[in-house]
Design a protein around this motif. Structure first.
Motif, PDB file in Angstrom:
ATOM      1  N   GLN A 119       0.829  -1.206   0.000  1.00 12.91           N
ATOM      2  CA  GLN A 119       0.000   0.000   0.000  1.00 12.91           C
ATOM      3  C   GLN A 119       0.867   1.261   0.000  1.00 12.91           C
ATOM      4  O   GLN A 119       0.588   2.212  -0.747  1.00 12.91           O
ATOM      5  CB  GLN A 119      -0.929  -0.015   1.208  1.00 12.91           C
ATOM      6  CG  GLN A 119      -2.002  -1.086   1.109  1.00 12.91           C
ATOM      7  CD  GLN A 119      -2.804  -1.197   2.380  1.00 12.91           C
ATOM      8  OE1 GLN A 119      -3.573  -0.297   2.694  1.00 12.91           O
ATOM      9  NE2 GLN A 119      -2.618  -2.276   3.126  1.00 12.91           N
ATOM     10  N   HIS A 145       1.170   4.177  -2.952  1.00 13.67           N
ATOM     11  CA  HIS A 145       0.978   5.593  -2.649  1.00 13.67           C
ATOM     12  C   HIS A 145       2.197   6.427  -3.030  1.00 13.67           C
ATOM     13  O   HIS A 145       2.059   7.563  -3.484  1.00 13.67           O
ATOM     14  CB  HIS A 145       0.684   5.787  -1.153  1.00 13.67           C
ATOM     15  CG  HIS A 145      -0.743   5.596  -0.781  1.00 13.67           C
ATOM     16  ND1 HIS A 145      -1.509   6.597  -0.251  1.00 13.67           N
ATOM     17  CD2 HIS A 145      -1.566   4.524  -0.868  1.00 13.67           C
ATOM     18  CE1 HIS A 145      -2.729   6.152  -0.021  1.00 13.67           C
ATOM     19  NE2 HIS A 145      -2.782   4.892  -0.383  1.00 13.67           N
ATOM     20  N   ALA A 165      -5.191  -0.860  -3.461  1.00 18.78           N
ATOM     21  CA  ALA A 165      -4.332   0.327  -3.447  1.00 18.78           C
ATOM     22  C   ALA A 165      -3.550   0.529  -4.739  1.00 18.78           C
ATOM     23  O   ALA A 165      -3.119   1.640  -5.039  1.00 18.78           O
ATOM     24  CB  ALA A 165      -3.343   0.238  -2.280  1.00 18.78           C
TER      25      ALA A 165
END
Length: 181
Positions: free
Chosen positions: A62, A66, A101
């Motif tokens: 994740q 990001h 994600a």
């Protein structure tokens, strides 16, 4: 990297689960914007994708997803396979959190967007033999929707509609169309 952010990464290893969870949320929040410390943690996160602890694998996947927006060297293009592998983790919850994600990689640029979309489309079309394939497909369509909402690329919407229409089951066609309503 600021001391406060170093502390958040340290807190991911704390015995206190509440402290871990708060650190996780703070890191995710911080990485919704570009940061200048992505490469300070990149290698550690990359290594964490294969950690014994499934929670660590999930968090690392994740965080890397990001951090793709903070990757001017485009390292994510070379590291994407390792990231993608976590979307097929033996622990379904780990795989699912990673898959939910990974769309964020597409926010990093056109090249990254094409890469993530191609993997998502292929997975959608070929996941029928996987356990929980209907959830996987829903997560893929939701990821494409998030990406579309951010970049407003009409081709993403068309691709998602084509995926939905490629199915035979009216129940899931209806369910998946609701994601894009």
């Amino acid at each position: 990297m600021e001391e406060s952010m170093k502390r958040e990464f340290d807190n991911l290893q704390a015995k206190d689960k509440t402290l871990q969870y708060e650190a996780y949320n703070h890191i995710l929040e911080a990485t919704t914007q570009e940061v200048d410390w992505a490469y300070d943690v990149w290698e550690e996160l990359l290594e964490g994708l294969t950690a014994k602890d499934n929670h660590q694998r999930s968090r690392c996947a994740q965080f890397l997803s990001h951090l793709a927006i903070s990757d001017p060297k485009k390292r994510i293009l070379n590291d994407f396979e390792a990231l993608w592998d976590v979307t097929k983790d033996p622990k379904f919850v780990t795989a699912r959190h990673s898959l939910q994600a990974i769309w964020r990689v597409g926010l990093a640029g056109v090249e990254q967007r094409k890469l993530v979309i191609s993997y998502l489309v292929d997975r959608f079309l070929n996941c029928e033999d996987e356990r929980n394939h209907t959830l996987i497909r829903a997560d893929i369509l939701q990821g494409l929707k998030h990406l579309y909402d951010e970049v407003k690329d009409e081709e993403i919407r068309k691709q998602a509609m084509n995926l939905i229409e490629s199915l035979d089951d009216p129940k899931y066609i209806k369910k998946y169309r609701l994601i894009w309503k």
